[in-house]
Design a protein around this motif. Structure first.
Motif, short mmCIF file in Angstrom:
data_model
loop_
_atom_site.label_atom_id
_atom_site.label_comp_id
_atom_site.label_asym_id
_atom_site.label_seq_id
_atom_site.Cartn_x
_atom_site.Cartn_y
_atom_site.Cartn_z
N UNK A 91 10.17 6.39 10.36
CA UNK A 91 9.60 5.24 9.69
C UNK A 91 8.64 5.87 8.84
N UNK A 92 8.63 6.74 8.54
CA UNK A 92 7.82 7.50 7.26
C UNK A 92 6.23 7.56 7.90
N UNK A 93 6.06 7.38 9.21
CA UNK A 93 4.77 7.41 9.77
C UNK A 93 3.90 8.78 9.17
N UNK A 94 4.66 10.05 9.25
CA UNK A 94 3.90 11.08 8.82
C UNK A 94 3.31 10.96 7.57
N UNK A 95 3.56 10.25 6.85
CA UNK A 95 2.96 10.04 5.18
C UNK A 95 1.69 9.23 5.32
N UNK A 96 1.59 8.43 6.45
CA UNK A 96 0.68 7.42 6.68
C UNK A 96 -0.47 8.27 7.72
N UNK A 119 0.83 -1.14 -0.04
CA UNK A 119 0.01 -0.07 0.01
C UNK A 119 0.68 1.30 0.03
N UNK A 120 0.34 2.18 -0.51
CA UNK A 120 1.02 3.56 -0.80
C UNK A 120 0.50 4.66 0.33
N UNK A 121 1.45 5.57 0.66
CA UNK A 121 1.37 6.69 1.48
C UNK A 121 1.00 7.67 0.38
N UNK A 122 0.69 8.86 1.46
CA UNK A 122 0.29 9.98 0.61
C UNK A 122 1.78 10.70 -0.17
N UNK A 123 1.51 11.50 -1.03
CA UNK A 123 2.88 12.11 -1.39
C UNK A 123 3.22 13.29 -0.69
#
Length: 365
Positions: A318-323, A232-236
């Motif tokens: 962990x790139x959580x801000x993108x999710x 699954x992909x996050x926001x850009x």
């Protein structure tokens, strides 16, 4: 018990502490922290969920620990088991933590760990091998060359002749195996170029020189899942920093103003068509490197052209801000642990020797 491991022998040591402490706080009492100091020693102790503990870290009152092959335990220097683990959340950025070294250690122990395996981690840190795999998968990259230290210092004339033939200033110079923009600089002429090369060679024996883009935007997108399963992909996002490239200060100090991270536009201000291209390319990059867990792919956009810049197999925070809005950091971390355990189960189901197949339950838990 789940362990969160962070720190490490890396120029990105301090960034890793921030990611680790955030994750440890998100998981709460069900997790234990493992801190790797700058010499490479592993410690457990109290108050590892507090950043102040690591401002002037002292091993006094802490327990130095190590892993054992084929064993889910952590052991002190006297050989006594002090923790029993069921998974490790890897929050180490850079050398020895993100490049396959730590992953190899955890593979020998048999403990499930988050993020890419040895191969994906090593490839994700090597900017040259990474780009070759991207290109083999049909993903566009900016023009680049690899330069080894011996070639540069012993054959600088040949190096400059190659540049004159195939490149034009400005050029961007990067150590091959390093992240967080450390050792990176932009050269607008030969004097700056040679200074940039000498700086980059302080951090690595291999350097990558890329054709720098002007008037471009950077866009990032993260993938969550497993290259052999669903993704699954996050926001850009569009990080906002210095116009030529995002420095360490841009990424982690808010441009040197004491903030924790650079300003971001989420979602990035892109057309629907460009967003779909970014999403498709993110999945392809994730699969090309054979990633697992969460990874952030960074893109450069110039006019109508989209280039893959690099992949971060242990992204900051962990790139959580993108999710955010879909998962909390705790929920994201729990998903990463679940992915890691499933990957470990698949590996345990394989045959590694001839003759009678050993039972996975033989691992000492």
């Amino acid at each position: 018990m789940t362990a969160v491991i962070f720190g490490g022998r890396s120029c990105e040591h301090d960034v890793s502490i921030v990611t680790g402490v955030m994750t440890l706080n998100a998981l709460g009492k069900g997790a234990t922290g493992i801190y790797i100091d700058k010499k490479g020693d592993f410690y457990i102790g109290d108050k590892f969920d507090d950043l102040k503990t690591f401002e002037k870290f002292s091993p006094k009152g802490k327990t130095r620990v190590h892993f054992m092959p084929d064993d889910f335990g952590l052991y002190n220097d006297k050989g006594k088991r002090v923790r029993t683990l069921d998974a490790v959340v890897n929050c180490c950025h850079g050398a020895y933590g993100e490049d396959g070294c730590l992953q190899g250690l955890l593979e020998t122990s048999g403990i499930p760990y988050t993020g890419g395996d040895v191969l994906a981690s090593a490839v994700g840190m090597d900017k040259v091998i990474m780009k070759r795999l991207f290109q083999a998968a049909g993903l566009p990259c900016v023009k680049y060359i690899e330069v080894k230290a011996e070639e540069f210092f012993d054959e600088s004339y040949a190096f400059t002749e190659t540049l004159k033939k195939d490149f034009a200033f400005p050029l961007i110079v990067k150590p091959v195996n390093l992240g967080s923009s450390i050792g990176i600089s932009v050269a607008h002429g030969y004097e700056e170029l040679f200074e940039s090369m000498r700086t980059a060679f302080e951090f690595d024996n291999r350097v990558i020189v890329e054709q720098a883009l002007e008037d471009f935007i950077e866009v990032n997108c993260a993938a969550l899942g497993d290259c052999d399963g669903e993704t699954e992909l996050s926001k850009t996002e569009q990080p906002i920093g210095w116009k030529e490239f995002l420095s360490y200060e841009d990424k982690y100090l808010g441009g040197g103003k004491g903030k924790e991270s650079a300003k971001r536009r989420i979602p990035a201000p892109l057309s629907d068509e460009t967003t779909k291209r970014i999403e498709s390319m993110t999945k392809k990059a994730f699969a090309a490197v054979r990633c697992s867990g969460v990874a952030r792919v960074d893109f450069l956009i110039k006019d109508e052209n989209v280039y893959v810049n690099e992949i971060n197999t242990v992204p900051g925070s962990l790139a959580y801000y993108l999710f955010e809005g879909k998962y909390t950091l705790k929920e994201l971390t729990e998903k990463l642990v679940a992915i890691a355990k499933k990957r470990r189960e698949r590996k345990n189901s394989l045959t590694y020797t001839f003759g009678k197949k050993p039972s996975p339950s033989g691992i000492k838990k």
